[in-house]
Scaffold this motif. Structure first.
Motif, short mmCIF file in Angstrom:
data_model
loop_
_atom_site.label_atom_id
_atom_site.label_comp_id
_atom_site.label_asym_id
_atom_site.label_seq_id
_atom_site.Cartn_x
_atom_site.Cartn_y
_atom_site.Cartn_z
N LYS A 155 10.34 -7.77 -8.09
CA LYS A 155 9.16 -8.49 -8.59
C LYS A 155 7.88 -8.02 -7.91
N SER A 156 7.93 -7.85 -6.59
CA SER A 156 6.73 -7.41 -5.86
C SER A 156 6.36 -5.98 -6.23
N THR A 157 7.38 -5.15 -6.44
CA THR A 157 7.12 -3.78 -6.89
C THR A 157 6.39 -3.78 -8.22
N VAL A 158 6.84 -4.62 -9.15
CA VAL A 158 6.18 -4.73 -10.45
C VAL A 158 4.76 -5.27 -10.28
N MET B 270 3.64 -2.74 0.96
CA MET B 270 3.63 -1.87 -0.21
C MET B 270 2.28 -1.21 -0.43
N LEU B 271 1.21 -1.85 0.06
CA LEU B 271 -0.13 -1.28 -0.09
C LEU B 271 -0.67 -0.73 1.22
N ASN B 272 0.15 -0.80 2.28
CA ASN B 272 -0.24 -0.28 3.60
C ASN B 272 -1.54 -0.92 4.08
N VAL B 273 -1.60 -2.25 3.98
CA VAL B 273 -2.75 -3.01 4.46
C VAL B 273 -2.28 -3.90 5.60
N ARG C 213 11.35 3.00 -4.36
CA ARG C 213 11.63 2.33 -3.09
C ARG C 213 10.89 3.04 -1.94
N GLU C 214 10.95 4.36 -1.93
CA GLU C 214 10.31 5.13 -0.86
C GLU C 214 8.80 4.92 -0.85
N SER C 215 8.20 4.92 -2.02
CA SER C 215 6.74 4.75 -2.10
C SER C 215 6.32 3.36 -1.66
N GLY C 216 7.16 2.35 -1.99
CA GLY C 216 6.86 0.99 -1.55
C GLY C 216 6.94 0.86 -0.04
N ASP C 217 7.96 1.45 0.56
CA ASP C 217 8.11 1.40 2.02
C ASP C 217 6.97 2.14 2.72
N PRO D 120 2.06 3.39 -3.58
CA PRO D 120 2.65 3.09 -4.89
C PRO D 120 2.56 4.27 -5.84
N LEU D 121 3.60 4.43 -6.67
CA LEU D 121 3.64 5.59 -7.57
C LEU D 121 2.54 5.54 -8.63
#
Length: 382
Positions: A147-150, A180-183, A345-349, A353-354
């Motif tokens: 859900k958070s990825t979406v 996920m946003l590196n904040v 998954r990798e981009s979220g970690d 984000p893609l």
């Protein structure tokens, strides 16, 4: 185009003489020069803004590739292309609908709007969030469905289309949007005692994760959850936003109830995976929003298929056709399918984000989903 590191509106308009037949024919009745409506400079980067009225996704992609080709040939790379509608949605659902000039107009012509149904009614009687035109709640009946990825990628997809977007991570117990946003910086407070949301990838971001250490377990009862969420609604300086995406915690508990009772939700997006267990919980989410009279904009099926990186075989690991069946049975739009790939998954970690990466297939998938969300949200105002 003259070789320079500066981009001007006039220079982009002059590219009209170099248009290919494919790009030229995709413009419709609005000329290239008319569609190039602004070039803005922000910290050395340029935002090229286009009116997207009547353009489908293929046309937008072709225009962006054309611009990128000609500017990179001039050794210019510090730019992004944004598409936005000339006719913006009305800021309030109470706007006068007797005047056709004030009605919001949907302009993406390649996809028919879903028919209005009983669960697509404009919200009323709630306290709005100052400056926010439309609020989209992203929900799921259970955890672990992405859900958070979406939420994050939908917010970025809307931003890529030229909208001003914020994202609120309302998952008190498991906030993941900052990662996920590196904040990771602490929000500031202005002279009016309002929280200033940090920004990432052009999004305004607010999350409970900014206020609690990662190792801390939050053990709160309903009233405390309600108070915290209401502070995020009304004590944050969101500024002017076209869309605020709210990433809800899984389930149908106190946070969801606080949301639907406190603020006017434009509509909800339900995230599920194909397997029956997730679908059963997604149905509960649909039932909750219908009971509370929150319009359902559609369903996203995440982890839809997996393609083997070695042999290229596509496999339906979690089953197939689940979201399609839910869409048909409950008469809610199907917004799209997102594949199960390691990169997501990798981009979220990594906090990258893609949808922030040009021409990535996942960015295209979410662009299509975002267009449907906008179309369905606008249909509520008509």
């Amino acid at each position: 185009m003259e070789k320079t590191n500066k981009i001007t509106k006039e220079a982009i308009q002059k590219l009209e003489s170099l248009l290919t037949d494919i790009v030229l024919n995709s413009l419709g009745t609005v000329s290239w020069s008319e569609r190039v409506h602004a070039v803005e400079e922000d910290s050395g980067n340029f935002k090229i803004r286009f009116y997207s009225d009547g353009l489908n996704l293929s046309a937008k992609t072709g225009i962006e590739e054309f611009i990128r080709l000609h500017l990179t040939s001039q050794n210019i790379s510090n730019f992004s292309v944004y598409f936005e509608r000339k006719e913006k949605p009305a800021p309030s659902p109470s706007a006068d609908k007797t005047n056709p000039q004030q009605q919001p107009q949907e302009t993406h012509s390649h996809q028919a709007a879903p028919p209005k149904s009983a669960d697509m009614r404009p919200p009323s009687g709630k306290r709005p969030i100052t400056g926010v035109d439309r609020i989209i709640a992203v929900a799921s009946g259970k955890g672990g469905v992405g859900k958070s990825t979406v939420s994050v990628n939908l917010a970025l997809a809307l931003h890529n289309q030229g909208y001003k977007v914020g994202i609120l991570d309302a998952d008190i117990y498991g906030p993941s949007v900052p990662t996920m946003l590196n904040v990771h910086q602490d929000p500031l407070v202005n002279e009016n005692n309002k929280i200033i949301p940090p920004e990432a990838y052009g999004l305004k971001v607010m999350s409970f994760g900014f206020f609690a250490p990662e190792e801390t377990a939050v053990i709160w009862r309903g009233p405390m959850i309600m108070k915290a969420l209401q502070q995020f609604f009304w004590d944050v300086e969101w500024g002017k936003l076209d869309f605020l995406i709210i990433d809800l915690p899984p389930g149908t508990g106190d946070a969801q109830l606080t949301l639907v009772q406190s603020i006017p939700i434009t509509g909800s997006v339900i995230v599920t995976t194909p397997q029956n267990v997730a679908l059963l919980d997604a149905v509960k989410g649909i039932a909750m929003f219908r009971k509370t009279e929150v319009p359902i904009l559609g369903v996203v099926e995440n982890m839809s298929t997996f393609t083997c990186p070695s042999c290229g075989t596509e496999t339906h690991i979690f089953g197939t056709g689940g979201a399609d069946r839910v869409s048909e049975k409950f008469e809610v739009p199907l917004l799209g399918h997102i594949p199960l790939i390691p990169e997501i998954r990798e981009s979220g970690d990594a906090g990258e984000p893609l949808t922030s990466k040009h021409n990535h297939n996942v960015r295209i998938r979410f662009a299509e989903i975002a267009e449907k969300v906008v179309k369905n949200a606008i249909s509520l105002s008509k």
